[in-house]
Design an enzyme around this catalytic site. Structure first.
Site, PDB file in Angstrom:
ATOM      1  N   GLY A  95       0.716  -1.217  -0.087  1.00 48.90           N
ATOM      2  CA  GLY A  95       0.057   0.036  -0.076  1.00 48.90           C
ATOM      3  C   GLY A  95       1.158   1.345  -0.025  1.00 48.90           C
ATOM      4  O   GLY A  95       0.500   2.247   0.440  1.00 48.90           O
ATOM      5  N   GLY A  96       2.197   1.095  -0.818  1.00 44.82           N
ATOM      6  CA  GLY A  96       2.981   2.156  -0.517  1.00 44.82           C
ATOM      7  C   GLY A  96       2.678   3.549  -1.326  1.00 44.82           C
ATOM      8  O   GLY A  96       3.313   4.424  -1.258  1.00 44.82           O
ATOM      9  N   GLY A 153      -0.645   4.445  -1.100  1.00 43.06           N
ATOM     10  CA  GLY A 153      -1.906   4.858  -0.360  1.00 43.06           C
ATOM     11  C   GLY A 153      -1.752   6.155   0.493  1.00 43.06           C
ATOM     12  O   GLY A 153      -0.710   6.563   0.538  1.00 43.06           O
ATOM     13  N   ALA A 164       0.638   5.919   3.723  1.00 40.47           N
ATOM     14  CA  ALA A 164       2.037   5.780   3.325  1.00 40.47           C
ATOM     15  C   ALA A 164       2.307   7.230   2.920  1.00 40.47           C
ATOM     16  O   ALA A 164       3.428   7.922   3.558  1.00 40.47           O
ATOM     17  CB  ALA A 164       2.332   5.077   2.341  1.00 40.47           C
ATOM     18  N   ARG A 206      -0.532  -1.778  -6.413  1.00 39.00           N
ATOM     19  CA  ARG A 206      -0.985  -2.378  -7.547  1.00 39.00           C
ATOM     20  C   ARG A 206      -0.413  -1.412  -8.824  1.00 39.00           C
ATOM     21  O   ARG A 206      -0.449  -1.516 -10.033  1.00 39.00           O
ATOM     22  CB  ARG A 206      -2.350  -2.523  -7.828  1.00 39.00           C
ATOM     23  CG  ARG A 206      -3.043  -3.542  -6.762  1.00 39.00           C
ATOM     24  CD  ARG A 206      -4.609  -3.687  -6.708  1.00 39.00           C
ATOM     25  NE  ARG A 206      -4.935  -4.223  -8.113  1.00 39.00           N
ATOM     26  CZ  ARG A 206      -5.168  -5.326  -8.368  1.00 39.00           C
ATOM     27  NH1 ARG A 206      -4.720  -6.236  -7.612  1.00 39.00           N
ATOM     28  NH2 ARG A 206      -5.527  -5.625  -9.496  1.00 39.00           N
ATOM     29  N   ASP A 264      -0.928   1.068  16.910  1.00 44.10           N
ATOM     30  CA  ASP A 264      -1.860   2.175  17.279  1.00 44.10           C
ATOM     31  C   ASP A 264      -1.054   3.203  17.496  1.00 44.10           C
ATOM     32  O   ASP A 264      -0.231   3.584  18.399  1.00 44.10           O
ATOM     33  CB  ASP A 264      -2.768   1.713  18.533  1.00 44.10           C
ATOM     34  CG  ASP A 264      -3.723   2.938  18.872  1.00 44.10           C
ATOM     35  OD1 ASP A 264      -3.879   4.066  18.597  1.00 44.10           O
ATOM     36  OD2 ASP A 264      -4.667   2.300  19.667  1.00 44.10           O
ATOM     37  N   HIS A 265      -1.149   4.331  16.560  1.00 44.94           N
ATOM     38  CA  HIS A 265      -0.465   5.575  16.696  1.00 44.94           C
ATOM     39  C   HIS A 265      -0.586   6.373  17.923  1.00 44.94           C
ATOM     40  O   HIS A 265       0.287   7.212  18.152  1.00 44.94           O
ATOM     41  CB  HIS A 265      -0.759   6.322  15.387  1.00 44.94           C
ATOM     42  CG  HIS A 265      -1.954   7.068  15.309  1.00 44.94           C
ATOM     43  ND1 HIS A 265      -2.925   6.663  14.932  1.00 44.94           N
ATOM     44  CD2 HIS A 265      -2.214   8.298  15.934  1.00 44.94           C
ATOM     45  CE1 HIS A 265      -4.007   7.628  15.205  1.00 44.94           C
ATOM     46  NE2 HIS A 265      -3.499   8.629  15.547  1.00 44.94           N
ATOM     47  N   LYS A 294       2.659   8.504  20.619  1.00 45.40           N
ATOM     48  CA  LYS A 294       2.782  10.029  20.820  1.00 45.40           C
ATOM     49  C   LYS A 294       3.808  10.150  22.113  1.00 45.40           C
ATOM     50  O   LYS A 294       3.588   9.541  22.936  1.00 45.40           O
ATOM     51  CB  LYS A 294       1.272  10.428  21.013  1.00 45.40           C
ATOM     52  CG  LYS A 294       0.396  10.564  20.020  1.00 45.40           C
ATOM     53  CD  LYS A 294      -1.258  11.445  20.115  1.00 45.40           C
ATOM     54  CE  LYS A 294      -1.617  11.273  18.989  1.00 45.40           C
ATOM     55  NZ  LYS A 294      -1.161  12.499  18.003  1.00 45.40           N
ATOM     56  N   GLU A 323     -13.055  15.987  17.764  1.00 49.14           N
ATOM     57  CA  GLU A 323     -12.538  16.161  16.363  1.00 49.14           C
ATOM     58  C   GLU A 323     -13.664  17.145  15.814  1.00 49.14           C
ATOM     59  O   GLU A 323     -14.602  17.176  16.006  1.00 49.14           O
ATOM     60  CB  GLU A 323     -12.445  14.903  15.489  1.00 49.14           C
ATOM     61  CG  GLU A 323     -11.554  13.977  15.926  1.00 49.14           C
ATOM     62  CD  GLU A 323     -11.531  12.598  14.966  1.00 49.14           C
ATOM     63  OE1 GLU A 323     -10.948  12.779  13.930  1.00 49.14           O
ATOM     64  OE2 GLU A 323     -12.481  11.744  15.117  1.00 49.14           O
ATOM     65  N   ASP A 337     -14.736   2.512  15.973  1.00 49.32           N
ATOM     66  CA  ASP A 337     -13.452   3.375  15.418  1.00 49.32           C
ATOM     67  C   ASP A 337     -12.519   3.727  16.375  1.00 49.32           C
ATOM     68  O   ASP A 337     -11.404   4.079  16.223  1.00 49.32           O
ATOM     69  CB  ASP A 337     -13.966   4.454  14.606  1.00 49.32           C
ATOM     70  CG  ASP A 337     -12.968   5.184  13.878  1.00 49.32           C
ATOM     71  OD1 ASP A 337     -12.258   4.392  13.352  1.00 49.32           O
ATOM     72  OD2 ASP A 337     -12.992   6.378  13.886  1.00 49.32           O
ATOM     73  N   HIS A 352      -8.204   3.109  20.606  1.00 50.29           N
ATOM     74  CA  HIS A 352      -7.230   4.405  21.071  1.00 50.29           C
ATOM     75  C   HIS A 352      -7.701   4.683  22.719  1.00 50.29           C
ATOM     76  O   HIS A 352      -6.711   4.487  23.419  1.00 50.29           O
ATOM     77  CB  HIS A 352      -7.690   5.613  20.082  1.00 50.29           C
ATOM     78  CG  HIS A 352      -7.252   5.595  18.696  1.00 50.29           C
ATOM     79  ND1 HIS A 352      -6.163   4.826  18.264  1.00 50.29           N
ATOM     80  CD2 HIS A 352      -7.875   5.728  17.441  1.00 50.29           C
ATOM     81  CE1 HIS A 352      -6.319   5.027  16.848  1.00 50.29           C
ATOM     82  NE2 HIS A 352      -7.180   5.647  16.604  1.00 50.29           N
TER      83      HIS A 352
END
Length: 484
Positions: free
Chosen positions: A17-18, A20, A23, A51, A177-178, A182, A216, A235, A240
């Site tokens: 998925g480079g 996407g 990325a 792809r 999980d980003h 942090k 958000e 989500d 998170h």
């Protein structure tokens, strides 16, 4: 302050998925920043796989455009960009077929760390894992990185774990999980377990309650198709917010070691009590003056998926008995704000009388924007006129304390990718952790589905449905304000 940057071992990182969005926005800009900092050794390479029919030169042009778009101009240097791009290669590949796999196998090197980032839909994880082994591209020392969602319920999470386990050991799987990357989240552990000041107070005897907020300002946007099948609970809360709660509530691990830390997080999840319906508020944003409603965004006038959720939770163990945890997250709220607030109890007796008012110490951990921590302390208001008390912040905003150019203030993704290369799983979720989170989440979702509960409407630019305030008001507490 000058940071100490330790280079990692030479590596080949393949990004499936480079081409996407993830990325382009996060992974590749993060790798560039690590390259500029001196953390990537000269032998390191990054291989995009997708792809799209690119050659190396075409892919490098794509990545150059991404760097220009997502990295500040003053951080871009033509010579460094050129040197970074020289490390990039590309293979056009079919995740579910055979095209491109032989070319990728020929490109991989021996005697370097091999890591594979699955920046693709979970439905492709099994096919990628199978072909990596079929073509002998991955070995016993290779590592894979998988993005959420880790299933949509307990059954699918178990199936996903079983699929990955067919080809990789748990020690090779990095569920990212980003939020855990942090700086503030990691400093939370440092504050708790590195200071004698806080840990003795970190319990039900001294803490009145804890609030976790992830707000958000954006709506679901182009993610409407995905989001409407997921909602705020799947989500955000199941992953998170659950991870933040675990780090706040867990017992001190015996050492700062991947399994020791994750063992303690798992205990917290398993200690979570079932949530009563009266302690849950779900909402949907309405049409605003310049924005569509949730129902318009997802193009389904009958949707009962929540874009906001607030809950009162309890952790059933000795440390937290009787101390509520309030969590909330939502779209189209007043401001973009992620924070954890540890609200300590009142002093047992005030010597200053009722006129001094009510004052509490609050430790606020800000995840975004402006990562940092603030401890509210009560002092005498300067000047004559008696003993008047005010609350003042002891503020540590990282950009101020460490300097805006300090390399320690890094993006979550770049830190986590470097941890993958190091083989450090501390900030990544383990399979049993994911399954335990779904085992707690599933009954809650099934409960409101059985009752056919419609989310409460709320106006864009507010703090969510008015009913969410009652979770705290009925116990004489208040949500902390959501503000810029």
């Amino acid at each position: 302050m000058v940071s100490r940057v330790i280079p990692v071992e030479p590596f080949d990182l393949v990004i499936f998925g480079g081409t996407g969005d993830l990325a382009r926005r996060k992974i590749l800009p993060g790798l560039y920043r690590r390259f500029v900092s001196g953390q990537m050794p000269p032998e390191a390479r990054v291989i995009g796989a997708a792809r799209s029919e690119f050659d190396d030169a075409g892919y490098r042009n794509e990545v150059r455009d991404a760097l220009v778009e997502f990295i500040a101009k003053d951080k871009l240097d033509d010579d460094r960009v050129a040197a970074f791009l020289d490390r990039l290669h590309y293979v056009a590949i079919d995740a579910t077929g055979e095209a491109g796999w032989s070319e990728l196998a020929d490109l991989m090197r021996e005697n370097v760390v091999r890591a594979f980032y699955f920046s693709v839909a979970p439905s492709l994880f099994g096919a990628l894992a199978e072909r990596l082994h079929m073509h002998r591209i991955a070995d016993a020392d290779s590592r894979i990185v998988v993005e959420k969602p880790f299933g949509r319920d307990l059954a699918s999470a178990r199936q996903l774990n079983q699929t990955l386990a067919e080809h990789f050991e748990e020690t090779q799987i990095y569920r990212i999980d980003h939020y855990l990357g942090k700086e503030t989240v990691q400093n939370l552990m440092a504050v708790r377990f590195g200071n004698v000041l806080f840990e003795p107070l970190w319990n039900a005897q001294y803490v009145d309650h804890i609030q976790i907020t992830v707000a958000e300002t954006v709506g679901v946007g182009g993610r409407g198709g995905y989001y409407d099948k997921s909602g705020a609970m799947r989500d955000m809360v199941q992953n998170h917010l659950m991870q933040l709660l675990c780090l706040i509530a867990m017992e001190p691990p015996s050492r700062f070691d991947p399994d020791a830390v994750r063992d303690e997080k798992l205990k917290v999840i398993r200690a979570l009590e079932p949530v009563e319906s009266r302690d849950i508020v779900r909402g949907q944003y309405q049409r605003g003056s310049n924005s569509a409603s949730y129902l318009e965004d997802v193009e389904d006038e009958q949707s009962r998926t929540e874009s906001f959720i607030a809950m009162k939770l309890h952790v059933s163990n000795w440390r937290w008995a009787g101390t509520p945890f309030y969590v909330r997250t939502g779209k189209r709220l007043r401001a973009r704000q992620s924070e954890i607030a540890v609200v300590f109890k009142d002093a047992p007796h005030s010597i200053f009388g009722e006129e001094a008012g009510r004052h509490r110490n609050i430790l606020t951990i800000r995840l975004q924007p402006n990562e940092g921590m603030t401890l509210g302390v009560t002092i005498k208001e300067p000047g004559p006129g008696g003993m008047r008390l005010i609350d003042v912040p002891l503020d540590m905003t990282f950009a101020d304390a460490l300097g805006p150019d300090n390399d320690d203030v890094t993006d979550a993704y770049e830190r986590l990718v470097m941890d993958v290369i190091r083989g450090n799983q501390t900030l990544f979720m383990r399979g049993d952790e994911v399954e335990a989170a779904w085992a707690w989440t599933d009954p809650i979702i099934e409960g409101w589905q059985m009752r056919d509960m419609r989310p409460k409407p709320y106006e864009p630019g507010t703090a969510g449905p008015e009913e969410s305030a009652m979770l705290l008001h009925r116990e004489n507490r208040r949500w902390r304000a959501i503000r810029d």
